[in-house]
Scaffold this active site. Structure first.
Site, short mmCIF file in Angstrom:
data_model
loop_
_atom_site.label_atom_id
_atom_site.label_comp_id
_atom_site.label_asym_id
_atom_site.label_seq_id
_atom_site.Cartn_x
_atom_site.Cartn_y
_atom_site.Cartn_z
N ARG A 81 0.90 -1.53 0.08
CA ARG A 81 -0.25 0.03 0.24
C ARG A 81 1.04 1.41 0.75
NH1 ARG A 81 -3.10 -3.18 3.69
NH2 ARG A 81 -4.84 -4.60 1.80
N LYS A 121 4.55 11.79 -10.86
CA LYS A 121 3.85 10.99 -12.53
C LYS A 121 4.20 9.54 -11.82
CE LYS A 121 1.40 14.71 -15.25
NZ LYS A 121 1.74 14.79 -16.06
N GLU A 165 13.69 19.23 -23.72
CA GLU A 165 12.86 20.05 -22.68
C GLU A 165 13.33 20.85 -21.62
OE1 GLU A 165 9.37 17.77 -22.06
OE2 GLU A 165 9.54 15.80 -23.17
N LYS A 186 10.59 22.81 -12.99
CA LYS A 186 9.24 21.88 -13.04
C LYS A 186 8.50 21.59 -11.49
CE LYS A 186 7.56 17.40 -13.33
NZ LYS A 186 7.75 16.36 -14.62
N GLU A 213 -2.24 18.72 -11.93
CA GLU A 213 -3.17 18.85 -13.03
C GLU A 213 -4.28 19.51 -13.46
OE1 GLU A 213 -0.23 16.77 -15.97
OE2 GLU A 213 -1.83 17.77 -18.16
N ARG A 258 -0.64 23.28 -14.45
CA ARG A 258 0.97 21.77 -15.23
C ARG A 258 0.56 22.35 -16.55
NH1 ARG A 258 2.61 16.68 -11.61
NH2 ARG A 258 3.88 15.89 -12.78
N ASN A 263 3.32 20.57 -21.14
CA ASN A 263 2.99 19.88 -22.64
C ASN A 263 3.34 20.83 -23.65
OD1 ASN A 263 2.38 18.05 -21.02
ND2 ASN A 263 -0.06 18.56 -20.48
N HIS A 291 3.77 19.49 -26.38
CA HIS A 291 3.81 17.59 -26.57
C HIS A 291 2.14 17.41 -27.74
CE1 HIS A 291 6.64 17.62 -23.78
NE2 HIS A 291 6.83 16.07 -23.71
N HIS A 326 3.43 14.70 -29.56
CA HIS A 326 2.87 13.55 -29.34
C HIS A 326 2.41 12.93 -30.62
CE1 HIS A 326 2.33 13.33 -25.01
NE2 HIS A 326 4.12 13.06 -25.58
N HIS A 334 11.50 11.24 -28.31
CA HIS A 334 10.20 12.07 -27.53
C HIS A 334 10.58 12.95 -27.39
CE1 HIS A 334 7.25 13.77 -24.91
NE2 HIS A 334 8.41 13.36 -24.37
N1 LIG Z 1 6.95 10.62 -14.70
C1 LIG Z 1 6.89 11.80 -15.60
O1 LIG Z 1 6.75 12.77 -15.41
C2 LIG Z 1 7.38 11.21 -17.14
C3 LIG Z 1 8.16 12.70 -17.64
C4 LIG Z 1 8.51 12.27 -19.05
C5 LIG Z 1 8.73 11.21 -19.87
N2 LIG Z 1 8.08 9.98 -18.67
C6 LIG Z 1 8.43 8.79 -19.03
O2 LIG Z 1 9.42 7.61 -19.87
C7 LIG Z 1 9.54 7.46 -20.48
C8 LIG Z 1 11.40 7.50 -20.90
O3 LIG Z 1 12.00 7.31 -20.74
P1 LIG Z 1 13.40 7.57 -21.34
O4 LIG Z 1 13.22 8.06 -22.94
O5 LIG Z 1 14.31 7.84 -20.53
O6 LIG Z 1 13.87 5.97 -21.29
P2 LIG Z 1 14.76 4.74 -21.10
O7 LIG Z 1 14.49 5.09 -19.13
O8 LIG Z 1 14.19 3.57 -22.05
O9 LIG Z 1 15.47 5.23 -21.22
C9 LIG Z 1 16.20 4.91 -23.11
C10 LIG Z 1 17.74 4.41 -22.97
O10 LIG Z 1 18.50 5.01 -22.08
C11 LIG Z 1 19.48 4.16 -21.35
N3 LIG Z 1 20.35 4.76 -20.55
C12 LIG Z 1 19.87 5.78 -19.41
N4 LIG Z 1 20.83 5.74 -18.31
C13 LIG Z 1 21.71 5.91 -19.29
C14 LIG Z 1 22.65 6.22 -19.58
N5 LIG Z 1 23.29 7.06 -18.01
N6 LIG Z 1 24.12 6.05 -19.44
C15 LIG Z 1 23.70 5.53 -21.62
N7 LIG Z 1 22.78 4.77 -21.20
C16 LIG Z 1 21.11 5.68 -20.12
C17 LIG Z 1 18.30 3.04 -20.85
O11 LIG Z 1 19.00 2.14 -20.45
C18 LIG Z 1 17.50 2.23 -22.45
O12 LIG Z 1 18.20 1.94 -23.30
C19 LIG Z 1 8.37 7.83 -21.59
O13 LIG Z 1 7.74 6.52 -21.36
C20 LIG Z 1 7.52 8.12 -20.77
O14 LIG Z 1 6.18 7.95 -20.47
C21 LIG Z 1 7.98 9.69 -17.33
ZN LIG Z 2 8.02 15.44 -22.61
#
Ligand SMILES: NC(=O)c1ccc[n+]([C@@H]2O[C@H](COP(=O)([O-])OP(=O)(O)OC[C@H]3O[C@@H](n4cnc5c(N)ncnc54)[C@H](O)[C@@H]3O)[C@@H](O)[C@H]2O)c1
Ligand SMILES: [Zn+2]
Length: 381
Positions: free
Chosen positions: A129, A151, A193, A239, A249, A253, A257, A260, A264, A278
Site C-alpha cells: 500500500r 507522476k 525539455e 518544474k 494537473e 501543470r 506540455n 507535446h 505526440h 520523444h
Molecule cells: N513521469 C513523468 O513525469 C514522465 C515525464 C516524461 C517522460 N516520462 C516517461 O519516460 C519514458 C521515457 O523515458 P526515457 O526516454 O528516459 O527511456 P528509457 O528509460 O528507456 O531510457 C532510454 C535508454 O537510455 C538508456 N540509458 C539510461 N541512462 C543511461 C546512461 N546514463 N547511459 C547510457 N544509457 C542510458 C536506457 O537503458 C534506455 O536504453 C516514457 O515512458 C515516458 O512516458 C515520464
Molecule cells: Zn516530454
C-alpha cells in the site's frame, strides 16, 4: 566510476507540504547516495530497480555507495525499453520487491531513465500500500522532467501512461556524470525539455541557453564548468514550482506540455520508434506551437523564428520535413491530435505563446485553423 565532485551540489526544493523533497544536482553525486539515504531513513533496507543497460554502466557505483554507508540493498533488473512499462514486468517488479522483504519504512531506488522511474515509482506506490522511493535519474530527460513531480505509470493496451498513480519520491539525486555515458542524440533529445522551460516561462533562461548551450552539452568533466548543472537546476526548479502549485494537473501543470500536442502526434505517426525520439518530437512540436501562435497573431514571426533558430542550432528537428522516413498525411496527424489524452470534451488543448517565456493553455482552438496550418507545414511552407 571515477567522477569527482567538482563543487557543492545544487539543491532544489520540491515544496509539497508533508511530501516535500530535495532534488540534489551535481557531478559525482552517486558516491554520496548511501550516506544521504542513511541520514534520511536510518536503518532502511533498499531495493534498486534498473534496466540491463543502466546496470552495466552505473549499478556497481550505486551498490558501492550504499555498501560504504552500511545500507542493505538488493537489485531488480528489467529489460531495456518501453516494453518494461507494462503489466507483466510490473508484476515481476512488485513480486521481487515483496520477495526482497521490502517493507513500509524501506526504500525503492529507481536507477535509470523515464521508463525505470515510472515503473519503479508505480510499483513503490502500490506494494504494501505504498513504500517510499528515491529517484536516481541517469538521462537528461529524466533529470529535468520525469524524476520530478511524482507522476508514475505503466502503459495500457489503450494508450501510454493510462495506469498509474501520483507518488512523490522522497529524494531525487541527479548525478550529472551519469550523462557522460549517454549517446549524443539522447542527450540532445533531453535538451529539448530543458529549452522548453525557458520557452514556456523563463525568457532569461532561454537567452542564457542561446549563449551557453555548447557548455551544457560538453559538461564540466574535470574542468569544473557548472553550466550543465545550472541548466538542470533551473529546469528542476521550474518544474518543481509548477508542480507545487498544481500537483495533480488541474491547470498550470499543463504548461509543461508545450510542444507535446503536435509532438505526440508526430511521435505516434512515427510509431514511437527510433525515427523520432520523444525530445525530438517535442522540439518539432514546440517549433510548430510557436509558428502556430504567430499564425494566430499572438506573437510576431520574428519571435517564433528566434525560438526555432536555437532548437535548429543544437541539431534538433524543427520541421516535419526534418523527420527521416517520410511525412504522415494531414488526415492522420489531425486524427492523432484528436486522440491526444489532453483532449477535453472533444477540444484538444494547445499550449500557445504570447512570447518566448510566456506560454498559456488554450482549449478553444479552432480545428479548421489547425488543419490549415498543418497543411501548409506539411507542404513545406
Ligand atoms: N513521469 C513523468 O513525469 C514522465 C515525464 C516524461 C517522460 N516520462 C516517461 O519516460 C519514458 C521515457 O523515458 P526515457 O526516454 O528516459 O527511456 P528509457 O528509460 O528507456 O531510457 C532510454 C535508454 O537510455 C538508456 N540509458 C539510461 N541512462 C543511461 C546512461 N546514463 N547511459 C547510457 N544509457 C542510458 C536506457 O537503458 C534506455 O536504453 C516514457 O515512458 C515516458 O512516458 C515520464
Ligand atoms: Zn516530454
Amino acid at each position: 566510476m571515477t567522477a569527482v565532485l567538482s563543487a557543492d551540489p545544487t539543491i532544489v526544493e520540491a515544496a509539497l507540504g508533508a511530501r516535500s523533497y530535495e532534488i540534489v544536482i551535481g557531478r559525482g553525486l552517486i558516491g554520496s547516495l548511501g550516506f544521504r539515504i542513511a541520514a534520511l531513513r536510518p536503518g532502511a533496507k533498499t531495493a534498486i530497480v534498473t534496466d540491463e543497460n543502466v546496470a552495466r554502466h552505473h549499478l556497481a557505483a550505486v551498490e558501492a555507495a550504499l555498501a560504504e554507508a552500511g545500507v542493505a540493498t538488493s537489485r531488480i533488473i528489467v529489460p531495456v525499453g518501453e516494453g518494461s512499462k507494462s503489466f507483466r514486468p510490473f508484476e515481476q517488479v512488485c513480486e521481487a520487491l515483496v520477495a526482497a522483504r521490502i517493507e513500509r519504512g524501506d526504500l525503492v531506488i529507481a536507477l535509470g531513465g523515464g521508463v525505470i522511474g515510472d515503473l519503479a515509482g508505480f510499483a513503490a506506490s502500490v506494494v504494501r500500500r505504498g513504500i517510499d522511493y528515491v529517484q536516481v535519474p541517469t538521462r537528461l530527460l529524466a533529470q529535468v522532467d520525469s524524476s520530478v513531480g511524482g507522476k508514475t505509470a505503466i502503459n495500457s493496451a489503450h494508450g501510454k501512461n493510462l495506469i498509474g498513480a501520483f507518488h512523490q519520491p522522497i529524494l531525487v539525486l541527479a548525478d550529472t556524470a551519469t550523462l557522460d555515458t549517454l549517446p549524443a542524440r539522447q542527450f540532445r533529445a533531453g535538451y529539448a525539455e530543458v529549452a522548453k522551460y525557458g520557452l514556456l516561462g523563463d525568457a532569461a533562461f532561454f537567452f542564457w541557453l542561446e549563449a551557453n548551450w555548447s557548455r551544457v552539452f560538453k559538461g564540466g568533466n574535470a574542468r569544473g564548468d557548472l553550466a550543465r548543472e545550472h541548466a538542470i537546476a533551473v529546469s528542476c526548479r521550474a518544474k518543481a514550482a509548477i508542480v507545487a502549485r498544481d500537483e495533480r494537473e488541474t491547470g498550470e501543470r499543463a504548461l509543461l506540455n508545450l510542444g507535446h500536442t503536435f509532438g505526440h502526434a508526430l511521435e505516434a505517426a512515427c510509431g514511437f520508434s527510433d525515427r523520432l525520439l520523444h525530445g525530438e518530437a517535442v522540439a518539432a512540436g514546440m517549433a510548430l506551437a510557436f509558428e502556430f501562435s504567430a499564425r494566430l497573431g499572438l506573437i510576431p514571426i520574428s519571435e517564433a523564428d528566434r525560438a526555432i533558430r536555437h532548437l535548429a542550432e543544437v541539431g534538433l528537428p524543427t520541421r516535419p520535413q526534418d523527420i527521416p522516413g517520410g511525412l504522415p498525411t494531414l488526415d492522420r496527424l489531425m486524427e492523432l491530435i484528436a486522440q491526444d489524452k489532453k483532449v477535453k470534451r472533444g477540444m484538444p488543448t494547445f499550449i500557445l505563446v504570447r512570447g518566448i517565456g510566456a506560454a498559456f493553455v488554450e482549449s478553444g482552438v479552432d480545428q479548421a485553423q489547425v488543419r490549415a496550418f498543418l497543411s501548409d507545414k506539411l507542404a513545406g511552407q
